[in-house]
Structures are given as structure tokens and as C-alpha cells.
Design an enzyme around this catalytic site. Structure first.
Site, PDB file in Angstrom:
ATOM      1  N   GLY A  34       2.405  -4.361 -31.066  1.00 17.56           N
ATOM      2  CA  GLY A  34       2.629  -3.872 -29.713  1.00 17.56           C
ATOM      3  C   GLY A  34       3.451  -4.781 -28.835  1.00 17.56           C
ATOM      4  CD  GLN A  90      -1.489  -3.546  -6.856  1.00 16.08           C
ATOM      5  OE1 GLN A  90      -2.148  -4.546  -7.057  1.00 16.08           O
ATOM      6  NE2 GLN A  90      -1.263  -2.634  -7.798  1.00 16.08           N
ATOM      7  CG  HIS A 122       5.710   0.996   0.701  1.00 17.55           C
ATOM      8  ND1 HIS A 122       5.994   2.309   1.009  1.00 17.55           N
ATOM      9  CD2 HIS A 122       4.519   0.719   1.300  1.00 17.55           C
ATOM     10  CE1 HIS A 122       5.014   2.806   1.754  1.00 17.55           C
ATOM     11  NE2 HIS A 122       4.114   1.862   1.949  1.00 17.55           N
ATOM     12  CG  ASP A 159       4.105   6.818   7.209  1.00 15.62           C
ATOM     13  OD1 ASP A 159       5.139   6.175   7.499  1.00 15.62           O
ATOM     14  OD2 ASP A 159       3.598   6.782   6.075  1.00 15.62           O
ATOM     15  CE  LYS A 183       1.036   8.012   5.098  1.00 19.25           C
ATOM     16  NZ  LYS A 183       1.893   7.797   3.898  1.00 19.25           N
ATOM     17  NE  ARG A 185      -2.225   5.451   1.953  1.00 21.63           N
ATOM     18  CZ  ARG A 185      -1.793   6.300   1.026  1.00 21.63           C
ATOM     19  NH1 ARG A 185      -2.611   6.683   0.040  1.00 21.63           N
ATOM     20  NH2 ARG A 185      -0.574   6.773   1.066  1.00 21.63           N
ATOM     21  CG  ASP A 209       7.803   8.441   2.103  1.00 23.71           C
ATOM     22  OD1 ASP A 209       8.092   7.362   2.677  1.00 23.71           O
ATOM     23  OD2 ASP A 209       6.631   8.771   1.851  1.00 23.71           O
TER      24      ASP A 209
END
Length: 281
Positions: A34, A90, A122, A159, A183, A185, A209
Site C-alpha cells: 500500500g 482545520q 477557506h 454566509d 448561516k 452551524r 462559494d
């Protein structure tokens, strides 16, 4: 010379065309256990531009191997282009004990790069996590290219944080209004949409977006727009992740078309970010 990751072959070829640079041959392989292996049989002797989206953990590892292969070959300068940077959302500690995964990935990538470019992350501040010079490429304007014959359009962000993308697409298109949804969440999968008082009755609406992942937020937005008698609803995004049944979800909600770029190579990748990247190079 442009060196492509396996997830960015179409974009790399387009970037080679736009810039007039040559495209390196890259071999991708996997051992029986793998483990991944990449090889660049004829590495460049000068600057290498590695173009590699990292939508999976394997793609991250493949990028690190590409960078290391080029360093081992003595390439003096490596520019790493991340059309889509995985783990970039993240970007902070959400709960006690969480890692800042975007920082961990950025530090790893920095070890094999002299410069990094990311396309519409983001959170633009993710570039601060890199240990080498890092810049963002704004390719949102490219999303206007497939839009035509819109009727009194409204460009709507899901948003207020994404209003900039809506304005960029509107300006590139050449006219129209902009607006956004409220929005809330509640979890990573549960989002509540509360529409603002945008006048969309009888008008074409372009939802914009940076990324469409599961499509849940966009589908709820479409329902809200239908309730306000919008004419057509189209979805545009820089990064068309479209995980699981996102396309079916959006189509069932009544979306007429979905347009994305080739940062992630999907059936809806109608436009290329290569010209925007070329400008930054």
C-alpha cells in the site's frame, strides 16, 4: 518545468500551455503493501513548479515525495502550487485536544518548498502556517466565464464570510447585485440557513462559494430561494469537492447547473484556474 501530482494532471497540462513551460513526466506507483512511490525520470535542472491538489491523505504524501525527489535530483528551486489544500479548514482548535491540522500540513510541505501558492483557501490566513513565503491566488473571477444571458442576476454567498467571492464573480461577470444568507452551524454536518431579505423574485440567482463539499448548505439555500420565487438558480464554486451524493442533492433541490474550476478535477470543472496561477508565477 511543471511537475504534476496525480490529482492535478489536467490543470498542470493547462498551466504548461498558458505559461509555455514544459511538462515533466511523472510516474505514480503503489507497492503491494500500500505504500506510495512517485518518480520523476527526467527532473528539471532549474526551477520546478509542483502542482498538486491534496484532497486525500495519500495526495499529501505523494506531494512530499515529489518534492523530495526533486530535492534529491538537485533542483535548486521548488515552487509548490496547491490548487486545493486539504485540511485547510482545520485551521484552529475547535475543541480541547484538537490539532491544528492545517498548520501540521503546511509545516510538512514547507520542508520541500522554497515558495508556496494556494488557490482560494477557506481562510487566507492559512498561509501564515508555512515556513516559506506563501501567497494566495484568487481564482474566483474565473467562475464568471461559463455564465451567460443571466436575467437581472443576484450573486449570493451562503454566509457573510463568502461575500467577497460573490462580489468577485459579479464584477467579472459585469453586473448584478450581491447578497448573502445568514448561516448557523450546529455541527460539522448540521447547518441552519436563514435567508436575508434579498429581492430575488423573477431574477436569476448565482450561488457562489469557495468550496462545495456535501452540498447540504447550498441545497438549503436553493429551497429558500425557491420560496422567494427566484427564476433560475446556478451554483458556482472554486473547489468542487462534491462529496458523496452532493450532485444529486443539488439537482434534486432544483439547481439548473453547477460550475467549478479544475482545482479538483470533476465533471463540473468547467473553467481552469491556470491563468490566475500563471499571473502569480
Amino acid at each position: 518545468m511543471i511537475v504534476s501530482g496525480s490529482h492535478s494532471q489536467i490543470l498542470s497540462a493547462e498551466l504548461a500551455t498558458v505559461t509555455g513551460r514544459s511538462l515533466a513526466t511523472v510516474e505514480y506507483d503503489r507497492f503491494p503493501d500500500g505504500e506510495l512511490k512517485v518518480r520523476v525520470p527526467d527532473p528539471p535542472t532549474e526551477r520546478a513548479i509542483v502542482v498538486a491538489s491534496t484532497p486525500t491523505s495519500d495526495a499529501h504524501l505523494e506531494l512530499l515525495q515529489l518534492q523530495d525527489a526533486l530535492r534529491e535530483a538537485g533542483v535548486p528551486e521548488i515552487v509548490t502550487v496547491l490548487p486545493y489544500m486539504g485540511y485547510a479548514r482545520q485551521d484552529k482548535v475547535f475543541e480541547t485536544g484538537d490539532p491544528i491540522s492545517a498548520r501540521a500540513m503546511a509545516r510538512a510541505i514547507s520542508t520541500g518548498a522554497d515558495r508556496v501558492l494556494t488557490v482560494n483557501p477557506h481562510e487566507p490566513a492559512v498561509t501564515d502556517f508555512f515556513d516559506v513565503p506563501a501567497d494566495t491566488v484568487d481564482a474566483a473571477g474565473r467562475l464568471a466565464e461559463p455564465l451567460s444571458d443571466l436575467s437581472d442576476p443576484v450573486f449570493v454567498a451562503p454566509d457573510d464570510g463568502a461575500v467577497g467571492i460573490a462580489e468577485t464573480v459579479r464584477d467579472a461577470y459585469g453586473g448584478g447585485a450581491t447578497d448573502y444568507f445568514e448561516k448557523t452551524r450546529h455541527s460539522s454536518t448540521e447547518v441552519e440557513i436563514e435567508p436575508r431579505d434579498a429581492d430575488v423574485a423573477g431574477r436569476d440567482v448565482v450561488l457562489t462559494d469557495d468550496i462545495v463539499a456535501t452540498g447540504s448548505t447550498m441545497a438549503e439555500a436553493v429551497d429558500a430561494l425557491d420560496a422567494r420565487d427566484a427564476a433560475r438558480v446556478l451554483v458556482t464554486c472554486v473547489h468542487p469537492m462534491l462529496a458523496r451524493n452532493a450532485v444529486l442533492k443539488l439537482s434534486s433541490a432544483g439547481v439548473e447547473a453547477i460550475y467549478g474550476t479544475d482545482t479538483l478535477e470533476r465533471a463540473v470543472s468547467e473553467v481552469s484556474v491556470a491563468p490566475a496561477i500563471a499571473e502569480m508565477l
